[in-house]
Write a protein that holds these residues in place. Structure first.
Motif, short mmCIF file in Angstrom:
data_model
loop_
_atom_site.label_atom_id
_atom_site.label_comp_id
_atom_site.label_asym_id
_atom_site.label_seq_id
_atom_site.Cartn_x
_atom_site.Cartn_y
_atom_site.Cartn_z
N ASP A 1 0.83 -1.21 0.00
CA ASP A 1 0.00 0.00 0.00
C ASP A 1 0.86 1.26 0.00
OD1 ASP A 1 -2.29 -1.47 -0.04
OD2 ASP A 1 -2.69 -1.34 2.12
N GLU A 2 1.92 1.25 0.82
CA GLU A 2 2.81 2.42 0.84
C GLU A 2 3.57 2.53 -0.47
OE1 GLU A 2 6.80 4.06 3.06
OE2 GLU A 2 5.36 2.91 4.26
N GLY A 3 3.96 1.39 -1.02
CA GLY A 3 4.69 1.40 -2.28
C GLY A 3 3.91 2.03 -3.41
N ARG A 4 2.61 1.78 -3.45
CA ARG A 4 1.77 2.39 -4.49
C ARG A 4 1.79 3.91 -4.38
NH1 ARG A 4 -2.87 -1.03 -6.51
NH2 ARG A 4 -3.93 0.95 -6.77
N ARG A 5 1.76 4.40 -3.16
CA ARG A 5 1.79 5.86 -2.96
C ARG A 5 3.17 6.43 -3.29
NH1 ARG A 5 -1.01 4.13 1.68
NH2 ARG A 5 0.86 4.35 2.96
N ARG A 6 4.20 5.72 -2.84
CA ARG A 6 5.56 6.24 -3.00
C ARG A 6 5.98 6.25 -4.45
NH1 ARG A 6 10.43 3.52 0.37
NH2 ARG A 6 9.06 4.14 2.10
N ILE A 7 5.67 5.19 -5.16
CA ILE A 7 6.18 5.04 -6.52
C ILE A 7 5.43 5.90 -7.53
CG2 ILE A 7 4.73 3.17 -7.44
CD1 ILE A 7 7.36 1.73 -8.20
N SER A 8 4.22 6.36 -7.16
CA SER A 8 3.40 7.14 -8.09
C SER A 8 3.51 8.65 -7.86
CB SER A 8 1.93 6.72 -7.97
OG SER A 8 1.44 6.94 -6.66
N ARG B 1 9.15 0.32 -14.91
CA ARG B 1 9.79 1.59 -15.28
C ARG B 1 9.57 2.65 -14.20
NH1 ARG B 1 6.55 5.53 -17.44
NH2 ARG B 1 4.43 4.96 -18.11
N MET B 2 8.48 2.55 -13.46
CA MET B 2 8.24 3.49 -12.37
C MET B 2 9.20 3.23 -11.22
SD MET B 2 5.94 5.45 -13.52
CE MET B 2 5.45 6.35 -12.06
N LEU B 3 9.55 1.96 -11.01
CA LEU B 3 10.55 1.62 -10.00
C LEU B 3 11.90 2.19 -10.37
CD1 LEU B 3 11.58 0.03 -7.52
CD2 LEU B 3 11.86 -1.95 -9.03
N LEU B 4 12.29 2.05 -11.64
CA LEU B 4 13.58 2.58 -12.08
C LEU B 4 13.60 4.10 -11.96
CD1 LEU B 4 14.17 0.35 -15.24
CD2 LEU B 4 15.09 0.05 -12.93
N ALA C 1 -2.86 -3.13 -10.84
CA ALA C 1 -3.19 -1.73 -11.07
C ALA C 1 -3.32 -1.46 -12.56
CB ALA C 1 -2.12 -0.83 -10.46
N LEU C 2 -4.00 -0.37 -12.90
CA LEU C 2 -4.17 0.01 -14.29
C LEU C 2 -2.82 0.24 -14.96
CD1 LEU C 2 -7.12 2.53 -14.06
CD2 LEU C 2 -7.20 0.21 -14.92
N GLY C 3 -2.70 -0.25 -16.19
CA GLY C 3 -1.49 -0.02 -16.94
C GLY C 3 -0.40 -1.03 -16.71
N VAL C 4 -0.57 -1.94 -15.73
CA VAL C 4 0.45 -2.95 -15.47
C VAL C 4 0.24 -4.12 -16.42
CG1 VAL C 4 1.40 -4.56 -13.79
CG2 VAL C 4 0.62 -2.30 -13.07
N PRO C 5 1.26 -4.49 -17.21
CA PRO C 5 1.10 -5.60 -18.15
C PRO C 5 0.75 -6.90 -17.45
CG PRO C 5 3.11 -4.37 -18.58
CD PRO C 5 2.59 -3.89 -17.27
N GLU D 1 -10.26 3.20 -8.66
CA GLU D 1 -9.05 2.46 -8.26
C GLU D 1 -7.83 3.19 -8.74
OE1 GLU D 1 -6.89 -1.86 -8.84
OE2 GLU D 1 -9.06 -1.64 -9.12
N PRO D 2 -6.84 3.45 -7.88
CA PRO D 2 -5.65 4.19 -8.30
C PRO D 2 -4.82 3.39 -9.27
CG PRO D 2 -5.35 3.35 -6.08
CD PRO D 2 -6.79 3.07 -6.47
N GLY D 3 -4.37 4.02 -10.29
CA GLY D 3 -3.46 3.38 -11.26
C GLY D 3 -2.09 3.98 -11.14
N VAL D 4 -1.10 3.28 -11.58
CA VAL D 4 0.27 3.74 -11.50
C VAL D 4 0.85 3.80 -12.89
CG1 VAL D 4 2.54 3.31 -10.56
CG2 VAL D 4 0.55 2.68 -9.25
#
Length: 302
Positions: A40-47, A122-125, A281-285, A299-302
């Motif tokens: 849950d925190e990762g979704r917020r942090r990475i976006s 790519r969001m992680l990178l 999440a939206l956009g994740v292959p 629903e939040p997408g990243v």
């Protein structure tokens, strides 16, 4: 779930005589909660948008810089590396309470988020590169201020920074960097097992002490100490050697943090990850033909 007993129907309580093979959640509920909290925190942090991401990273470099100031001050006054390592924990206490961020803290939470299909690779990178550059920029600036404000620390800073350059790029340096990555990622994991700020300070102190006291090869900590030495104008190494030393440490930190801690933590609660992966999440292959319009707009997408 109900079971028949002597003609009666009774409720069976999970966790009391339950079989983890049929109900895996009963065995690792605390771990499951930690994994869920981390994702849950990762979704917020990475976006986060670019400027908040960079600002958080710069502040992380400055916060750890307060630990470097404490380390140089105590070692200058006492000549004790052990006491200096303990003083350095001030930087990690600041890092925890101020909610700033280090590059090496992004091995657990964001990687878990990507594996759980709640963010794209790519969001992680982007997070890794942005946070690393920002940490170094904030740390470079703060150590410059330290050395200009406390020129008497010059000899201590040169000694501390030269240690990492003198390690070279061999087996010892790599092993110390792997351990450093594992320690900082374990610290992050322990902090996510609780929501108590007071309890989170315990791993901040222990992790910071091990990194500085044992002189583990940590890309950000060693960079700040090398920056302090370089700011004196008398360091026996230059920025090229700094880049080689810090880059080598970063590779080992990733190996220790991602392989020795993050991935193994997933195996403690694989069903939790599977639940998250089943609803990406939206956009994740994911290899199917679903479109963004097929998922709820809320629903939040990243």
């Amino acid at each position: 779930m109900t079971q028949a007993r002597d003609g009666e129907t009774v409720e069976s309580r999970p966790g009391v005589g339950a079989d983890p093979e049929h109900d895996p959640e009963v065995a690792e509920q605390p771990v499951e909660e930690t994994v869920t909290r981390a994702i849950d925190e990762g979704r917020r942090r990475i976006s986060r948008r670019t400027w908040p991401l960079l600002a958080t990273g710069v502040l992380g470099g400055i916060d750890v810089g307060t630990g470097v100031l404490a380390l140089l001050f105590v070692e200058h006054e006492t000549q004790s590396a052990l006491l200096a390592g303990l003083a350095f924990t001030i930087g990690f206490i600041a890092l925890t309470l101020a909610r700033s961020e280090l590059f090496t803290e992004d091995f657990l939470v964001p990687v878990m988020t990507v594996i759980a299909r709640q963010a794209r690779t790519r969001m992680l990178l982007r997070l890794w590169v942005g946070t690393l550059v920002a940490n170094l920029a904030g740390g470079w600036l703060f150590t410059y201020l330290i050395m200009k404000g406390f020129p008497q620390f010059a000899e201590t800073a040169i000694k501390a920074g030269s240690f990492y350059v003198d390690l070279g790029l061999g087996t010892k340096a790599f092993c110390l960097s792997v351990i450093g990555g594992a320690v900082i990622t374990l610290m992050t994991w322990m902090q996510h097992t609780t929501e108590s700020v007071g309890v989170r300070l315990v791993p901040a102190v222990t992790g910071g002490f091990l990194l500085a006291g044992a002189q583990l090869n940590h890309a950000i900590v060693n960079s700040l100490l090398m920056f302090a030495a370089l700011h004196t104008g008398h360091a026996p190494f230059g920025y090229v050697q700094w880049a080689q030393t810090a880059g080598f440490a970063a590779v080992g930190n990733i190996v220790g943090g991602v392989l020795l801690v993050t991935l193994l933590r997933f195996f403690q609660s694989p069903h939790t990850v599977q639940k998250e992966r089943a609803n990406p999440a939206l956009g994740v292959p994911i290899g199917d033909t679903r479109r963004e319009g097929d998922r709820p707009r809320s629903e939040p997408g990243v």
